[in-house]
Design an enzyme around this catalytic site. Sequence first.
Site, PDB file in Angstrom:
ATOM      1  N   GLU A 218      -3.917 -10.171   5.048  1.00 62.25           N
ATOM      2  CA  GLU A 218      -2.724  -9.423   6.518  1.00 62.25           C
ATOM      3  C   GLU A 218      -1.950 -10.024   6.799  1.00 62.25           C
ATOM      4  OE1 GLU A 218      -3.815  -5.952   8.181  1.00 62.25           O
ATOM      5  OE2 GLU A 218      -5.235  -6.835   6.506  1.00 62.25           O
TER       6      GLU A 218
ATOM      7  N   VAL B 295       0.602  -1.239   0.194  1.00 62.43           N
ATOM      8  CA  VAL B 295       0.273   0.259   0.395  1.00 62.43           C
ATOM      9  C   VAL B 295       0.929   1.004   0.453  1.00 62.43           C
ATOM     10  CG1 VAL B 295      -1.657   1.319   1.403  1.00 62.43           C
ATOM     11  CG2 VAL B 295      -1.690  -1.447   1.098  1.00 62.43           C
TER      12      VAL B 295
ATOM     13  N   ASP C 285     -10.437  -8.505  11.809  1.00 59.06           N
ATOM     14  CA  ASP C 285      -9.833  -7.492  10.960  1.00 59.06           C
ATOM     15  C   ASP C 285     -11.359  -6.831  10.402  1.00 59.06           C
ATOM     16  OD1 ASP C 285      -8.521  -5.963   8.483  1.00 59.06           O
ATOM     17  OD2 ASP C 285     -10.105  -7.178   7.360  1.00 59.06           O
TER      18      ASP C 285
ATOM     19  N   LYS D 250     -12.393  -3.403  11.985  1.00 58.85           N
ATOM     20  CA  LYS D 250     -13.318  -2.079  11.058  1.00 58.85           C
ATOM     21  C   LYS D 250     -15.041  -1.978  11.365  1.00 58.85           C
ATOM     22  CE  LYS D 250     -10.767  -3.960   7.330  1.00 58.85           C
ATOM     23  NZ  LYS D 250     -10.931  -4.948   6.356  1.00 58.85           N
TER      24      LYS D 250
HETATM   25  N1  HSE Z   1      -6.648  -8.247   5.046  1.00 54.17           N
HETATM   26  C1  HSE Z   1      -7.750  -7.311   4.482  1.00 54.17           C
HETATM   27  C2  HSE Z   1      -9.135  -7.908   3.598  1.00 54.17           C
HETATM   28  C3  HSE Z   1      -7.201  -5.904   3.819  1.00 54.17           C
HETATM   29  O1  HSE Z   1      -8.963  -8.667   3.607  1.00 54.17           O
HETATM   30  O2  HSE Z   1      -9.959  -7.165   3.867  1.00 54.17           O
HETATM   31  C4  HSE Z   1      -8.131  -4.664   4.025  1.00 54.17           C
HETATM   32  O3  HSE Z   1      -8.037  -4.455   5.341  1.00 54.17           O
END
Ligand code: HSE
Length: 434
Positions: free
Chosen positions: A190, A13, A201, A205
């Site tokens: 990740e 990124v 993850d 969010k």
């Molecule tokens: N590993 C995360 C996903 C990347 O697969 O959505 C974005 O946060």
Amino acid sequence: MTLRIGLAGLGTVGASVFRLLGEKVAHNAARCGREIRVTGVCARDRARDRGIDLSGVTWHDDPVALAASDDIDVFVELIGGEGDPAAAAVRTALSSGKSVVTANKALLAASGVELARLAEARGVTIGYEAAVAGGIPIIKTLREAVAGNRVSRVFGILNGTCNYILTRMEKEGITFEDCLADAQRLGYAEADPTFDIEGNDSAHKLAILAALAFGTEIDTDAIHLEGITAITLEDLETAAELGYRIKLLGVARLTDTGVEQRVTPTMVPKSLAMAGVEGVLNAVAVDGDEIDEIMLVGPGAGDRATASAVVGDILDLARGGNPPPVLGIPAKTLGEAKRARMRAHEGGYYIRLAVYDRPGAFASIATRMAEQSISLESIVQKGQRDPDDPENNVRRVVLITHETTEAQIRAALESILSDGQIVGRPQMIRIEKP
Ligand code: HSE
């Protein structure tokens, strides 16, 4: 005057942000009225070939030193992880009066309120569009576009890796392990993919979205979390036959008793648009009193989509003006998040059991359900007894319940388990209401 960027983290990124800012100087300047230039960078390995030209850019070995440097105006943190050095570098940048742009959902989920307070005390801000759902502008949407609504639910597919895995398993019959390996190769996962497949993850969010939606403090520990590792090809096939797709959904909902937050594999009726969101795409839906429901769909992972969100935040900062509060309302006014108990969750359930094929087995299961006042919408038995294999006396049975509560379904399943009519533990997947 040029806006000088300090960029910490040159993974996929970070390198993409560097490239995008370098390639689109005039394009970006036309949109914010000034030039944007990366003047300082920091990464672990200086020698690594990233396919970008770092000449003319000051190299720092220490992200905290970069964050403190007087040669940058904005600090972009793409290191990741909830602890140091990312946390220390972000605190340093904010304390020294620099706004921060970050894709670090783990850091925000753990310390977002504290960092928002720090930013607001220093008169700066934190841009974190890239932290939630990659290229989808859901932060701007919740914080600005639908700010006039009372939000009752925000939910969606928040992890590209899991959606990619579930889609390919269902469509192509490929094993979980092979799909995960492809997601890693494509740069979606990740650094530690257990964060994807175990749901952490998505939880990071969701916690951020819930705070923005409801004006409450970030409460990541309140999230009921289940990953996708127990989902089988058979579950995906059976769900499809019954008119559903299984998605790893993050759902935050206002209930009478508080905010319910969960990240779980969920049966989504095929009639809902969210069921059709496939592959690495993410989708986020918001229910509000004025808008009813909106849904945003887009790439949730991958370097270019995530870099696009980072650059959007940098352009906002370059324009100047008065940014909205980091979490939608001033951090010191955020309410305490009152937690709804998961046992009070209401909805339908998919239950898969391995049942002994003998008289009374079905009756005892139906009785246990009835004892908890659970009404069944359908019962499907999968597979026939093989006449050449008399020892094979176990049948797959799938039940779909009408709306009930989590407490009732758990009590019924405990009784079914103790009756000894099934092999192994039941599979239980919640059904999301439209
Ligand atoms: N590993 C995360 C996903 C990347 O697969 O959505 C974005 O946060």
